[in-house]
Design a protein around this motif. Structure first.
Motif, PDB file in Angstrom:
ATOM      1  N   ALA A  22       0.840  -1.206   0.000  1.00 29.14           N
ATOM      2  CA  ALA A  22       0.000   0.000   0.000  1.00 29.14           C
ATOM      3  C   ALA A  22       0.876   1.257   0.000  1.00 29.14           C
ATOM      4  O   ALA A  22       0.522   2.277  -0.592  1.00 29.14           O
ATOM      5  CB  ALA A  22      -0.943   0.002   1.197  1.00 29.14           C
ATOM      6  N   GLY A  23       2.036   1.142   0.650  1.00 27.46           N
ATOM      7  CA  GLY A  23       2.967   2.282   0.698  1.00 27.46           C
ATOM      8  C   GLY A  23       3.512   2.618  -0.678  1.00 27.46           C
ATOM      9  O   GLY A  23       3.729   3.787  -1.009  1.00 27.46           O
ATOM     10  N   ARG A  24       3.712   1.579  -1.486  1.00 26.08           N
ATOM     11  CA  ARG A  24       4.214   1.850  -2.849  1.00 26.08           C
ATOM     12  C   ARG A  24       3.140   2.567  -3.666  1.00 26.08           C
ATOM     13  O   ARG A  24       3.439   3.445  -4.463  1.00 26.08           O
ATOM     14  CB  ARG A  24       4.688   0.558  -3.507  1.00 26.08           C
ATOM     15  N   VAL A  25       1.884   2.188  -3.453  1.00 26.72           N
ATOM     16  CA  VAL A  25       0.799   2.913  -4.146  1.00 26.72           C
ATOM     17  C   VAL A  25       0.770   4.356  -3.653  1.00 26.72           C
ATOM     18  O   VAL A  25       0.646   5.299  -4.446  1.00 26.72           O
ATOM     19  CB  VAL A  25      -0.573   2.230  -3.908  1.00 26.72           C
ATOM     20  N   LEU A  26       0.923   4.541  -2.351  1.00 27.09           N
ATOM     21  CA  LEU A  26       0.919   5.906  -1.799  1.00 27.09           C
ATOM     22  C   LEU A  26       2.052   6.737  -2.411  1.00 27.09           C
ATOM     23  O   LEU A  26       1.848   7.885  -2.823  1.00 27.09           O
ATOM     24  CB  LEU A  26       1.042   5.852  -0.269  1.00 27.09           C
ATOM     25  N   GLY A  32       2.711  11.650  -8.273  1.00 24.61           N
ATOM     26  CA  GLY A  32       1.808  12.225  -9.276  1.00 24.61           C
ATOM     27  C   GLY A  32       1.464  13.681  -9.020  1.00 24.61           C
ATOM     28  O   GLY A  32       1.019  14.385  -9.929  1.00 24.61           O
ATOM     29  N   VAL A  33       1.654  14.122  -7.766  1.00 21.54           N
ATOM     30  CA  VAL A  33       1.408  15.537  -7.463  1.00 21.54           C
ATOM     31  C   VAL A  33       2.712  16.223  -7.026  1.00 21.54           C
ATOM     32  O   VAL A  33       2.705  17.236  -6.330  1.00 21.54           O
ATOM     33  CB  VAL A  33       0.293  15.735  -6.399  1.00 21.54           C
ATOM     34  N   GLY A  34       3.830  15.614  -7.444  1.00 21.45           N
ATOM     35  CA  GLY A  34       5.133  16.245  -7.223  1.00 21.45           C
ATOM     36  C   GLY A  34       5.580  16.237  -5.773  1.00 21.45           C
ATOM     37  O   GLY A  34       6.377  17.084  -5.352  1.00 21.45           O
ATOM     38  N   LEU A  35       5.089  15.284  -4.989  1.00 20.26           N
ATOM     39  CA  LEU A  35       5.483  15.212  -3.580  1.00 20.26           C
ATOM     40  C   LEU A  35       6.253  13.923  -3.324  1.00 20.26           C
ATOM     41  O   LEU A  35       6.032  12.906  -3.988  1.00 20.26           O
ATOM     42  CB  LEU A  35       4.255  15.243  -2.661  1.00 20.26           C
ATOM     43  N   ARG A  37       7.742  11.330  -0.014  1.00 21.09           N
ATOM     44  CA  ARG A  37       7.327  10.942   1.336  1.00 21.09           C
ATOM     45  C   ARG A  37       7.845  11.940   2.384  1.00 21.09           C
ATOM     46  O   ARG A  37       7.179  12.247   3.356  1.00 21.09           O
ATOM     47  CB  ARG A  37       7.862   9.534   1.618  1.00 21.09           C
ATOM     48  N   GLU A  38       9.068  12.456   2.150  1.00 19.05           N
ATOM     49  CA  GLU A  38       9.664  13.390   3.114  1.00 19.05           C
ATOM     50  C   GLU A  38       8.897  14.705   3.192  1.00 19.05           C
ATOM     51  O   GLU A  38       9.098  15.494   4.107  1.00 19.05           O
ATOM     52  CB  GLU A  38      11.117  13.739   2.735  1.00 19.05           C
ATOM     53  N   ASP A  39       8.057  14.978   2.193  1.00 17.85           N
ATOM     54  CA  ASP A  39       7.323  16.251   2.175  1.00 17.85           C
ATOM     55  C   ASP A  39       6.056  16.197   3.030  1.00 17.85           C
ATOM     56  O   ASP A  39       5.426  17.231   3.254  1.00 17.85           O
ATOM     57  CB  ASP A  39       6.892  16.596   0.732  1.00 17.85           C
ATOM     58  N   VAL A  40       5.651  14.988   3.404  1.00 17.45           N
ATOM     59  CA  VAL A  40       4.366  14.858   4.100  1.00 17.45           C
ATOM     60  C   VAL A  40       4.565  14.065   5.387  1.00 17.45           C
ATOM     61  O   VAL A  40       5.567  13.359   5.556  1.00 17.45           O
ATOM     62  CB  VAL A  40       3.296  14.171   3.209  1.00 17.45           C
ATOM     63  N   ARG A 138      -5.785   8.577  -8.429  1.00 21.12           N
ATOM     64  CA  ARG A 138      -4.864   9.517  -9.109  1.00 21.12           C
ATOM     65  C   ARG A 138      -5.561  10.841  -9.372  1.00 21.12           C
ATOM     66  O   ARG A 138      -4.972  11.915  -9.232  1.00 21.12           O
ATOM     67  CB  ARG A 138      -4.403   8.931 -10.449  1.00 21.12           C
ATOM     68  N   ARG A 139      -6.823  10.752  -9.767  1.00 22.70           N
ATOM     69  CA  ARG A 139      -7.572  11.981 -10.061  1.00 22.70           C
ATOM     70  C   ARG A 139      -7.881  12.737  -8.760  1.00 22.70           C
ATOM     71  O   ARG A 139      -7.702  13.939  -8.675  1.00 22.70           O
ATOM     72  CB  ARG A 139      -8.869  11.611 -10.779  1.00 22.70           C
ATOM     73  N   ASP A 140      -8.334  12.001  -7.741  1.00 22.81           N
ATOM     74  CA  ASP A 140      -8.719  12.649  -6.481  1.00 22.81           C
ATOM     75  C   ASP A 140      -7.549  13.401  -5.847  1.00 22.81           C
ATOM     76  O   ASP A 140      -7.719  14.487  -5.301  1.00 22.81           O
ATOM     77  CB  ASP A 140      -9.261  11.617  -5.485  1.00 22.81           C
ATOM     78  N   ILE A 141      -6.359  12.801  -5.909  1.00 20.55           N
ATOM     79  CA  ILE A 141      -5.219  13.432  -5.218  1.00 20.55           C
ATOM     80  C   ILE A 141      -4.742  14.693  -5.952  1.00 20.55           C
ATOM     81  O   ILE A 141      -4.095  15.555  -5.359  1.00 20.55           O
ATOM     82  CB  ILE A 141      -4.058  12.435  -4.975  1.00 20.55           C
ATOM     83  N   GLN A 142      -5.114  14.826  -7.226  1.00 26.42           N
ATOM     84  CA  GLN A 142      -4.718  16.029  -7.977  1.00 26.42           C
ATOM     85  C   GLN A 142      -5.200  17.306  -7.295  1.00 26.42           C
ATOM     86  O   GLN A 142      -4.586  18.363  -7.415  1.00 26.42           O
ATOM     87  CB  GLN A 142      -5.274  15.987  -9.405  1.00 26.42           C
ATOM     88  N   ILE A 143      -6.296  17.186  -6.574  1.00 21.12           N
ATOM     89  CA  ILE A 143      -6.868  18.359  -5.900  1.00 21.12           C
ATOM     90  C   ILE A 143      -5.887  18.945  -4.887  1.00 21.12           C
ATOM     91  O   ILE A 143      -5.901  20.136  -4.595  1.00 21.12           O
ATOM     92  CB  ILE A 143      -8.213  17.957  -5.244  1.00 21.12           C
ATOM     93  N   LEU A 144      -5.014  18.071  -4.393  1.00 12.62           N
ATOM     94  CA  LEU A 144      -3.993  18.530  -3.442  1.00 12.62           C
ATOM     95  C   LEU A 144      -3.121  19.620  -4.056  1.00 12.62           C
ATOM     96  O   LEU A 144      -2.707  20.555  -3.370  1.00 12.62           O
ATOM     97  CB  LEU A 144      -3.144  17.318  -3.052  1.00 12.62           C
ATOM     98  N   THR A 145      -2.827  19.499  -5.341  1.00 13.59           N
ATOM     99  CA  THR A 145      -2.003  20.512  -6.015  1.00 13.59           C
ATOM    100  C   THR A 145      -2.668  21.872  -5.882  1.00 13.59           C
ATOM    101  O   THR A 145      -2.020  22.864  -5.542  1.00 13.59           O
ATOM    102  CB  THR A 145      -1.847  20.156  -7.513  1.00 13.59           C
ATOM    103  N   ASP A 146      -3.978  21.929  -6.144  1.00 14.32           N
ATOM    104  CA  ASP A 146      -4.700  23.204  -6.052  1.00 14.32           C
ATOM    105  C   ASP A 146      -4.731  23.705  -4.612  1.00 14.32           C
ATOM    106  O   ASP A 146      -4.547  24.890  -4.355  1.00 14.32           O
ATOM    107  CB  ASP A 146      -6.152  23.035  -6.535  1.00 14.32           C
ATOM    108  N   LEU A 147      -4.956  22.771  -3.672  1.00 11.49           N
ATOM    109  CA  LEU A 147      -5.043  23.180  -2.264  1.00 11.49           C
ATOM    110  C   LEU A 147      -3.710  23.748  -1.788  1.00 11.49           C
ATOM    111  O   LEU A 147      -3.668  24.760  -1.092  1.00 11.49           O
ATOM    112  CB  LEU A 147      -5.444  21.992  -1.381  1.00 11.49           C
ATOM    113  N   LEU A 148      -2.625  23.097  -2.188  1.00 13.92           N
ATOM    114  CA  LEU A 148      -1.305  23.566  -1.756  1.00 13.92           C
ATOM    115  C   LEU A 148      -0.958  24.894  -2.425  1.00 13.92           C
ATOM    116  O   LEU A 148      -0.401  25.795  -1.799  1.00 13.92           O
ATOM    117  CB  LEU A 148      -0.230  22.517  -2.067  1.00 13.92           C
ATOM    118  N   ARG A 149      -1.340  25.018  -3.694  1.00 16.61           N
ATOM    119  CA  ARG A 149      -1.052  26.269  -4.409  1.00 16.61           C
ATOM    120  C   ARG A 149      -1.807  27.420  -3.750  1.00 16.61           C
ATOM    121  O   ARG A 149      -1.261  28.492  -3.548  1.00 16.61           O
ATOM    122  CB  ARG A 149      -1.438  26.131  -5.873  1.00 16.61           C
TER     123      ARG A 149
END
Ligand code: URA
Length: 157
Positions: A22-26, A32-35, A37-40, A138-149
């Motif tokens: 599951a960690g590899r999927v994470l 996919g959103v440029g992050l 593991r060390e960033d989170v 993959r699609r759902d996590i893209q929203i993180l890019t907008d939230l972080l921006r």
């Protein structure tokens, strides 16, 4: 901050969250959103492996008393890290932040709770068993890019 369900076998052995399949999927989702593991900050709702007795033991969903028993630790992590964005992975993490919400209804839809934004995602393990879920994740996590921006990259208070 990413919150999963609980340690599996590898996580229990190493004391680190999401180090197995599951960690590899994470990691893939984060990439996919440029992050990385060390960033989170990654943690779990329960802090010990929930498994059926037997040889070999099998992972099982956490029981309500186990979730309750571990809640003070999760609360302490939140108090220390003060994340502005919490990504919940799976229905147990979702229930810890948005009780009563159904993952099928809210996945990929950020929910504001006070100063915090909760982004519910399906659990990465779910994608291992259901290939159709991977593109959804993959699609759902893209929203993180907008939230972080929107926060100029600052993910903590
Ligand atoms: N699944 C989880 O929910 N957490 C982990 O740490 C590993 C697998």
């Amino acid at each position: 901050m990413f919150v999963g369900e609980g340690p599996g076998k590898e996580e229990d052995r190493t004391g680190r969250p999401f180090v197995g399949r599951a960690g590899r999927v994470l990691d893939e989702l984060l990439a996919g959103v440029g992050l990385r593991r060390e960033d989170v900050y990654v943690t779990n709702v329960i802090k010990d492996r929930a498994a059926t007795p037997g040889d070999p033991p099998r992972d099982r969903p956490p029981a309500p008393p186990e979730i309750t028993a571990c809640a003070p630790w999760l609360a302490a992590q939140l108090a220390l890290i003060r994340p502005r964005i919490v990504v919940t992975l799976g229905r147990h993490a979702l229930a810890a932040f948005l009780p009563g919400a159904q993952i099928a209804d809210v996945h990929g839809r950020p929910q504001r709770r006070g100063a915090r934004i909760i982004l519910p995602l399906y659990h990465p393990s779910y994608a291992l068993h259901n290939p159709n879920v991977r593109p959804v994740l993959r699609r759902d996590i893209q929203i993180l890019t907008d939230l972080l921006r929107a926060r100029g990259g600052a993910a903590a208070e």
